[in-house]
Scaffold this motif. Structure first.
Motif, short mmCIF file in Angstrom:
data_model
loop_
_atom_site.label_atom_id
_atom_site.label_comp_id
_atom_site.label_asym_id
_atom_site.label_seq_id
_atom_site.Cartn_x
_atom_site.Cartn_y
_atom_site.Cartn_z
N ILE B 65 32.98 -44.00 51.39
CA ILE B 65 33.11 -42.83 52.26
C ILE B 65 32.19 -41.73 51.73
O ILE B 65 32.35 -41.27 50.61
CB ILE B 65 34.58 -42.33 52.25
CG1 ILE B 65 35.51 -43.42 52.79
CG2 ILE B 65 34.71 -41.03 53.06
CD1 ILE B 65 36.96 -43.21 52.39
N TYR B 82 33.52 -38.34 62.14
CA TYR B 82 33.56 -39.55 61.32
C TYR B 82 32.59 -40.52 61.97
O TYR B 82 32.61 -40.67 63.20
CB TYR B 82 34.96 -40.14 61.31
CG TYR B 82 34.99 -41.58 60.80
CD1 TYR B 82 35.22 -41.84 59.46
CD2 TYR B 82 34.80 -42.65 61.67
CE1 TYR B 82 35.24 -43.15 58.99
CE2 TYR B 82 34.81 -43.96 61.21
CZ TYR B 82 35.03 -44.20 59.86
OH TYR B 82 35.05 -45.49 59.41
N GLN B 89 30.72 -45.43 55.59
CA GLN B 89 31.47 -44.47 56.39
C GLN B 89 31.02 -43.05 56.04
O GLN B 89 30.77 -42.76 54.88
CB GLN B 89 32.96 -44.59 56.10
CG GLN B 89 33.52 -46.00 56.30
CD GLN B 89 35.02 -46.03 56.10
OE1 GLN B 89 35.78 -45.71 57.01
NE2 GLN B 89 35.46 -46.39 54.92
N LEU B 91 31.54 -38.66 56.79
CA LEU B 91 32.22 -37.48 57.35
C LEU B 91 31.24 -36.33 57.24
O LEU B 91 30.76 -36.03 56.14
CB LEU B 91 33.48 -37.15 56.56
CG LEU B 91 34.70 -38.03 56.79
CD1 LEU B 91 35.78 -37.67 55.76
CD2 LEU B 91 35.25 -37.87 58.20
N ALA B 137 38.85 -37.26 54.04
CA ALA B 137 38.23 -38.30 53.19
C ALA B 137 39.29 -38.94 52.29
O ALA B 137 39.32 -40.16 52.12
CB ALA B 137 37.12 -37.68 52.33
N LEU B 140 41.45 -41.27 54.35
CA LEU B 140 40.71 -42.51 54.64
C LEU B 140 40.66 -43.39 53.40
O LEU B 140 40.79 -44.62 53.49
CB LEU B 140 39.28 -42.18 55.10
CG LEU B 140 39.12 -41.55 56.48
CD1 LEU B 140 37.67 -41.07 56.66
CD2 LEU B 140 39.50 -42.53 57.59
N PRO B 146 40.61 -44.72 60.90
CA PRO B 146 39.80 -43.63 61.45
C PRO B 146 40.24 -43.23 62.87
O PRO B 146 40.10 -42.06 63.24
CB PRO B 146 38.37 -44.20 61.46
CG PRO B 146 38.38 -45.25 60.40
CD PRO B 146 39.76 -45.82 60.38
#
Lengths: 261, 261, 261
Positions: B65, B82, B89, B91, B137, B140, B146
């Motif tokens: 992330i 996202y 991944q 953000l 974050a 996740l 998500p």
């Protein structure tokens, strides 16, 4: 759950002194989670370190151990202390470095580091961060009781933190911090501003400039415009949209800021 | 296997804002593994951040992330998203920061952060990195789907990324990045150079200088010699052996580079 | 117990090259504990890197893997080596970067990295830190035997490290390091100073100044006073109480320092 130890120093970037502290901590507790807060505090600048600790450390999980080494008096009679403030733990020289935190929240426990059995076997005269604070932080992260470090005391060394003057139609404060964007963070809190009925008509005076209105966020003004707003830590700040207020105003710590309404 | 969260910001060194974000993330998931990518992106420089993310993040384990906070529009109507791009991944504010990544690999999923239940209880107007992106974050990293963050959308805000002109005997590109050695990294890819039969006879023109030959590595020229080569990311770069091409040529982002053969 | 991998480079701050190395390492061993030592070594400055490694790495837990990438000869015939020195492990180009460590403690094992099966499938000509050293470090952190990396050799490339001249009533050394406080660290060790019966009467000459006495710690002189003392690494250093000796004396690496008694 791994124990977290944070590090705040004035060692500068890429210092072997910081590496040595990390090595000492990891040698005692290899499972500890190390987090760097800042190593670019101006050398020996205790006030700057105190402000940084007050802003940066309170967001960490309860019980986090924060080690702070800004220590011009190393090797002299100044004490090193453990302090429990709010839900966080601190290790620092007792030179005012914890005084901004302690001014907001009274420490629930303060202990002087005296029991050398928890220190490195050989303690230098010039680097207690490595020889005393690092091994003690590591022992605490393994669950050692703070009581074993030394005797309790009732208070910390204080620095003089002047508060803004709050009057009926005016607040006079000062710049206390400049962030990485050049925003000038003052000591005027959002709580002090609640008396203002209409923020769009308030003025903020700084360095010969007068800013009309207190905005909500940076994007409300066109680029390069000087503005005042309440920042994310709850303090009034002077900013330039997409620019640097510090560069524009030559603002520095101590610059007077007056809000009128 | 611990989940990895990386952080890329324009906060500058030793910022309490970064510490606050780390504290928020670790308060929700103390087992997360935090990796700093960069905090020295020039303030508000979305293009620089976009280039950095495209170079730096694709090497991480699948599912990492990446949180990126270069956010001049914080508190205004810009969205926070996202995005799942490649096997990583992200953000980030939807301001173009992910556009360089998305230009190479079409995002497989984009979700707008709308469900405030996953944010800090009180969201400031000026620091969504701490109040929205950090807690999301962390959630996740604990395995939250998500989909729970908000509605899906089909595209991201794009920036204008000009591509080099590729002609029969010439490519005209530009400098897009300057690394820590002063190497000038261009947008001319190794794939564009395959048309050149004999690299030793190609020339590279930049800032009034003409470099003969495209070398294989830095050590092939004597010290202080200007050279062109394909760097480790697959882009043509202009370098000075044991020196700085940026200093030598006053090269900067946007400087035109022409390869002829 | 998680394996620790440290990183020392000349990549500069916020470099995508460093992020790439971390990504490669974590992709192979997500449980490894990464520690940054320094990324601000001056570009291509092998001597500075060698001094830093010698000061910074010996404090880490036994078996820690230290990866050092200051590699002006990347892609040429210079070798990359694994070395076991003291109780620490190192991966570095064999260009003198480990020579300061090896001058103090003879390496117990040196292996040349030759077996490409442990490298990334595609190795660039310009970034062996990412393509060779990072994957090898990760494999070592998972327990791979160093023997599998390539053949053993008996010695490392050495740099010329001049030792101070120690005479009956005089030692002539030089500044080798300047720390973040501007303290000038010399190559004169505390062991060389034991011949001095009365340190308060010794003098230290540097850059045209003569300092009387060798102090115990920084706080022993009034602010702004030039002083000499033995620092935390066991070397004589020249400092200014609450100030910078480097700024005051324009001192730099190689500046001669003479102690007389």
């Amino acid at each position: 759950m791994p124990q977290i130890v944070t590090l705040t120093t004035d060692f500068g970037l890429g210092s072997p002194y910081l590496a040595a502290m990390k090595g000492v901590i990891l040698s005692i507790n290899p499972a500890v989670r190390l987090v760097d807060i800042a190593h670019t505090v101006a050398p020996q600048n205790i006030r700057q370190g105190a402000l940084l600790l007050a802003e940066a450390t309170t967001w960490f999980p309860a019980g986090t151990i924060h080690v702070a080494v800004i220590d011009p008096g190393v090797g002299t009679e100044r004490r090193i202390v453990y302090a429990h403030i709010g839900d966080q733990q601190y290790l620092a020289p007792d030179n005012g470095l914890l005084s901004r935190l302690a001014a907001k929240t009274r420490p629930s426990r303060i202990i002087v580091l005296e029991n050398a059995e928890h220190w490195l076997p050989s303690v230098s005269n010039t680097f207690h961060g490595r020889d005393i604070m690092a091994p003690v932080a590591a022992q605490l992260s393994l669950g050692m009781e703070p009581d074993r470090l030394g005797p309790s005391i009732s208070g910390l060394v204080e620095l003089d933190w002047t508060a803004p003057q709050v009057e009926r139609n005016r607040i006079v404060g000062e710049v206390v911090w400049i962030d990485g964007f050049g925003n000038l963070i003052t000591d005027i809190t959002s709580a002090m501003l609640v008396a203002i009925a209409d923020r769009s008509r308030a003025t903020t005076e700084i360095a010969g400039e007068t800013i009309r209105g207190i905005d909500r966020t940076y994007g409300e003004r066109v680029a390069r415009t000087l503005m005042a707003l309440v920042g994310s830590s709850g303090y009034l700040e002077v900013a330039v949209a997409d620019g640097s207020a510090a560069a524009r105003l030559s603002g520095k710590s101590g610059t007077q800021v007056t809000v009128r309404w």
